[in-house]
Design an enzyme around this catalytic site. Sequence first.
Site, mmCIF file in Angstrom:
data_model
loop_
_atom_site.group_PDB
_atom_site.id
_atom_site.type_symbol
_atom_site.label_atom_id
_atom_site.label_comp_id
_atom_site.label_asym_id
_atom_site.label_seq_id
_atom_site.Cartn_x
_atom_site.Cartn_y
_atom_site.Cartn_z
ATOM 1 N N ILE A 225 0.828 -1.207 0.000
ATOM 2 C CA ILE A 225 0.000 0.000 0.000
ATOM 3 C C ILE A 225 0.865 1.261 0.000
ATOM 4 C CG2 ILE A 225 -1.638 1.311 1.415
ATOM 5 C CD1 ILE A 225 -2.908 -1.398 2.218
ATOM 6 N N TYR A 360 -2.727 -5.645 17.171
ATOM 7 C CA TYR A 360 -2.919 -4.843 15.954
ATOM 8 C C TYR A 360 -4.167 -3.968 16.064
ATOM 9 C CZ TYR A 360 -3.285 -3.976 10.883
ATOM 10 O OH TYR A 360 -3.376 -3.391 9.644
#
Lengths: 454, 454
Positions: A225, A360
């Site tokens: 990304i 996360y």
Amino acid sequence: MPTDWYRNLTNSGVGGAITARAGLPRVPVLRRYEPGQPLLAGPALVGAVGKGALVDATRALLTESGATVVDAAGEEKLAAVVLDATGARTIADLAAAQAILTPAVRELGPSGRLLLLGPEPDETDAEAAAVAQALEGLVRSAGKEVRAGATANLLVVASEAVPAAVDSSVRFFLSARSAYVDGQVVHVGVPVGPPVDPAGMDAPVDRVRPLAGRIAVVTGAARGIGAAIVDTLARDGASIVAVDIPAAGEALATVANRTGGTALQLDITSDDAPRRLLDHLRERHGGVDIVVHNAGITRDKLLANMDADRWNAVLAVNLAAQLRINDALLTGTGVLRDTGRIICVASTSGIAGNRGQTNYAASKAGVIGMVRALAPRFAERGATINAIAPGFIETEMTAKMPLGTREAGRRINSLRQGGLPVDVAETVGWLGQAESGGVNGQAVRVCGQSILGA
Amino acid sequence: MPTDWYRNLTNSGVGGAITARAGLPRVPVLRRYEPGQPLLAGPALVGAVGKGALVDATRALLTESGATVVDAAGEEKLAAVVLDATGARTIADLAAAQAILTPAVRELGPSGRLLLLGPEPDETDAEAAAVAQALEGLVRSAGKEVRAGATANLLVVASEAVPAAVDSSVRFFLSARSAYVDGQVVHVGVPVGPPVDPAGMDAPVDRVRPLAGRIAVVTGAARGIGAAIVDTLARDGASIVAVDIPAAGEALATVANRTGGTALQLDITSDDAPRRLLDHLRERHGGVDIVVHNAGITRDKLLANMDADRWNAVLAVNLAAQLRINDALLTGTGVLRDTGRIICVASTSGIAGNRGQTNYAASKAGVIGMVRALAPRFAERGATINAIAPGFIETEMTAKMPLGTREAGRRINSLRQGGLPVDVAETVGWLGQAESGGVNGQAVRVCGQSILGA
């Protein structure tokens, strides 16, 4: 990038015929942005509930972009339906919205855009507040109904925001740049910074290179990304400072070089990282306009089996480093230029939670909390800070998933496919524009309206 | 009520052995509340990050309830893990939370409770704000990991709230009453109304009949979730006024009679409904303490095929009627008594949207917006207003779904089953207590942590 065989199959000649006969859903090919592409591929219907404070500006925007504006669907399928419901205050107004939308959505074409403009809830009037929120339920349901790559989104516009402040957001949500942004509610307020000269905002903007003249730093830029963000911001005219860890040096150099940008090898978790980054930006580039906090890692483990190393590594990279660099940007002088734009990559896991990802999800939820807290402080400097929460994006990481998990992740959204890194990057580009100063402190999902949420 | 054959199969002797061998997941049988039941079925571990402002009060609450409080898991599985993280402000504090939680969740038993108490985000400190939000990501992920009917929830406690203000919420989330409330974040602030005498709040509360002496009106009371609310509030000691349309008269009378309550036949959408309802409450009962807006209808249709009748009927019953009655309660005098509690049934469809339900989702989103707007106005009168958003609840309505839709609806949540009407009703009971004045303007989902969200 992993291949979506099923999507390709349903869109091939023979495969499409077979899967259609078997009653299997076709996965639409989404219209994506290419430089020079018209804003819309067909006519747009523009309607309003009540007076419609933004109707004239929306028509003008569309006309300027070469689109045909119609009042009712004709022969050609509609490329967009825009409803200005900023004046909606009563349940009767909602009924008026439905009456306009029903015949319009029937004619919405492939990769069509259903875009509602709604009011900020007036908390002093319970019916008006209810109606403002009701538009969310309407849009999120409609997003699950429209087909063939069409999306449905809601811009909640502050009553004090001048039409020009909404322009860059309307343009993004109508364009092919927002291909994978679906089912979202984004607030647009008065742009941050000193009052904008309306004449200045009406001045021609370089639509092909909207980031021309801007310096953008991107962390985690070497691949995935991050690399897509670099390529997209460069395509839109920005000068790039690509940052990644020393171990990614070669890939980082490749990415930086192909955009004519510079590379900076930096471990963002090191104590002196903020100072080194800011020194680099100040000395080599004279400052920075766009900071994209993209670097992130996963170290998945069930909470019951979590260890301190996994926990701390994820929090250090995904959250602590962003906090420290943002603090340096706020307190340092002469680096973050006027119309600064900070964009933090979060995750739908930070919103919905995810099994095996307490660390996360905590870090990414933390990013969203940080953005909300810092928004007023950056606003004082004429800057904004926003979060982007990607859903299932086709990357090397998802390519390594077991087939079942990957297939499920791809299909449980309204567009029935994973997004591409460029979809996240285009959203960064929108938030990175100087003209997007009305969007601040938000978390925008890029998830094809994933069903996962909180 | 439809039978969950699969759950029953996995919990039967032979069926359980076969499905376990086939690797099919077992659907846990949830511990549910019965009068006289101890708060917890086993020991509770109570920990804190930092000082832990609520640790002593939590230990006292547990001890008073007959539970054993331990500092580390022993032979017996834990019935609850409570972590007071209200003092968490730094990323190091998050690591401390993980270090406490990891060994604890390993020992969490069937229908166990993981309950975190977190701080309201301090928006002047970006790290503290990030950490406060990070707890959400942690809890929502943990909710997707814990097994055998265990739940994970987060109470966000305002720093000004005294421990006694949190008591009814801690008790609810630890108890079997919250069997199907999972993955939720609920804010608890300073209780509404005049300052509470701490001595009074410490006075013995009737734990078996916490609603003793309170008058509760429930709309849509003749069947389904409404009837369960009537039964549950009556069990907890409330006097019931059961309201439904005249066509439901016989079923309504049955429900009212079995609880010793009264029935009121009323079309809540009629012009004089608020006046008639308030007159009834004033004249027959001397006022009301708890108002449960439960009546609701669906008229599903894709937006493209929606008609004004379907749209208007749903908005009229689900939203407009609530707005008008709430307005009457606020403006009328001598009806809503001190410690009034308004509870509005919304839906997860109002949060996530749902295909074929633009009207229903708009109405239910509208309820959530209404609740937020009215919360400060009811607070001025010492009253609260909250929304409950049920997910997949086993009712006559879900029994009529096609098998595939029903099975999917049941399984896509962390508890792998649909909820029961009583699960919604228990949540109403908690919010209906005079002691729950710290919870106001919230939307609490009763959905087993459905994966559906926004």
